[in-house]
Design a protein around this motif. Structure first.
Motif, short mmCIF file in Angstrom:
data_model
loop_
_atom_site.label_atom_id
_atom_site.label_comp_id
_atom_site.label_asym_id
_atom_site.label_seq_id
_atom_site.Cartn_x
_atom_site.Cartn_y
_atom_site.Cartn_z
N SER A 145 0.88 -1.17 0.00
CA SER A 145 0.00 0.00 0.00
C SER A 145 0.91 1.21 0.00
CB SER A 145 -0.88 0.02 1.26
OG SER A 145 -1.51 1.29 1.44
N ILE A 146 0.38 2.36 -0.41
CA ILE A 146 1.19 3.56 -0.24
C ILE A 146 1.41 3.84 1.24
CG2 ILE A 146 0.61 4.68 -2.41
CD1 ILE A 146 -1.29 6.51 -0.72
N TYR A 147 0.55 3.25 2.10
CA TYR A 147 0.74 3.42 3.54
C TYR A 147 1.80 2.48 4.08
CZ TYR A 147 -3.35 6.47 3.47
OH TYR A 147 -4.23 7.50 3.21
N GLY A 148 2.48 1.79 3.18
CA GLY A 148 3.73 1.11 3.50
C GLY A 148 4.92 1.96 3.12
N LEU A 149 4.65 3.13 2.53
CA LEU A 149 5.68 4.12 2.19
C LEU A 149 5.55 5.36 3.08
CD1 LEU A 149 5.34 4.07 -1.71
CD2 LEU A 149 7.13 2.94 -0.36
N ALA A 150 4.31 5.76 3.35
CA ALA A 150 4.02 6.96 4.13
C ALA A 150 2.97 6.61 5.17
CB ALA A 150 3.51 8.07 3.22
N ALA A 151 3.20 7.00 6.42
CA ALA A 151 2.31 6.62 7.51
C ALA A 151 1.43 7.80 7.91
CB ALA A 151 3.12 6.15 8.71
N PRO A 152 0.13 7.73 7.64
CA PRO A 152 -0.76 8.85 7.96
C PRO A 152 -1.26 8.80 9.40
CG PRO A 152 -2.01 7.14 6.88
CD PRO A 152 -0.59 6.63 6.96
#
Length: 282
Positions: A145-152
């Protein structure tokens, strides 16, 4: 590193987790249309039956299993191997989401999501590796996921699980680099699968607030599942180590490289409504 030869999918089997809906179901349809056999894995037996009824060709099987149950996974893999002598690919689409900030979430809620997203992926991968090693060429594709690159903000359990899947995928790629099995990571963003609407939220959140936050994030998604599935199939057949799906994924990839400690600033404003879950329970 020399480019690895593509997979020959016709008559060979791909195992797909999370195959009862969303991208997993579309991946199954597209691979079956190419002449592949597919083994569909999901907890939802009825959903699997509905998907397999739409597939072209023959030789497709369904396996209803909870990927967090070690014994059930072992039994399911034995069933898959008995039905499919040539397993050359694994695509892990199974996963869920969890809304809530650290003050709202319980340890049990966070552990549940880690079990589903991380340990379910590790479990099926480890169990299928012996079969994949028997093929002259095989590939594993993990959906990160992009949330494996950037943590919101507001997505701590999801980000933790996806960063962990990313780490598992990259370590496994390096472990297997001198074997016939290649490993790739796919980073989707903004795919209209409804995962955020079907996902869970912390029990401490007002359900109306959670619904509003989920709908706000879902409204930001632009990529059709069929397009994402086509990219996943292509990445698997071509044995790609890393691909981004969606404009947002490419932007986040660049952003986290350019400013790895300050990327949240540009991301915060568009995600404002999607991370606001702090209205107290009535």
């Amino acid at each position: 590193m020399a480019r690895q030869r593509p997979l020959e999918v016709r008559g060979r089997t791909t195992v797909i987790t999370g195959a009862a809906a969303g991208m997993g179901a579309d991946v199954a349809r597209q691979l079956a249309a190419k002449g592949a056999h597919v083994a569909l894995v999901d907890r939802n037996a009825e959903g699997l039956a509905a998907v397999v009824a739409t597939l072209e060709g023959t030789g497709h099987t369904t396996h209803a299993v909870d990927l967090t149950d070690d014994a059930a996974v072992a039994d399911a893999v034995a069933e898959v191997e008995a039905s499919h002598p040539r397993i050359q690919a694994l695509i892990t689409c199974a996963g869920s989401s969890m809304l809530g900030d650290i003050g709202q979430l319980t340890m049990a809620e966070m552990r549940w999501l880690m079990d589903v997203n991380l340990w379910g992926t590790v479990n099926i991968t480890q169990a299928l590796l012996p079969s994949l090693h028997r093929e002259p060429a095989a590939h594993i594709t993990h959906l990160v996921s992009i949330y494996g690159l950037a943590a919101p903000a507001g997505r701590i359990p999801y980000a933790m699980s996806k960063f962990a899947v990313r780490g598992f995928t990259e370590s496994l790629r390096h472990e297997l680099e001198r074997t016939t099995v290649s490993v790739g990571a796919v980073y989707p963003a903004g795919v209209k699968t409804g995962i955020i609407l079907r996902g869970r939220f912390a029990a401490a959140i007002d359900p109306d607030v959670a619904q509003r936050a989920a709908e706000a994030q879902a409204a930001m998604y632009h990529t059709e599942p069929e397009h994402a599935a086509a990219r996943i199939v292509d990445a698997t057949v071509r044995r790609r180590p890393r691909i981004m799906i969606g404009r947002e994924a490419r932007l986040v990839d660049v952003l986290t490289r350019v400013t790895p400690t300050h990327y949240w600033g540009p991301m915060r404003r568009p995600l404002r409504d999607a991370i606001d879950t702090r209205t107290p329970v009535r």
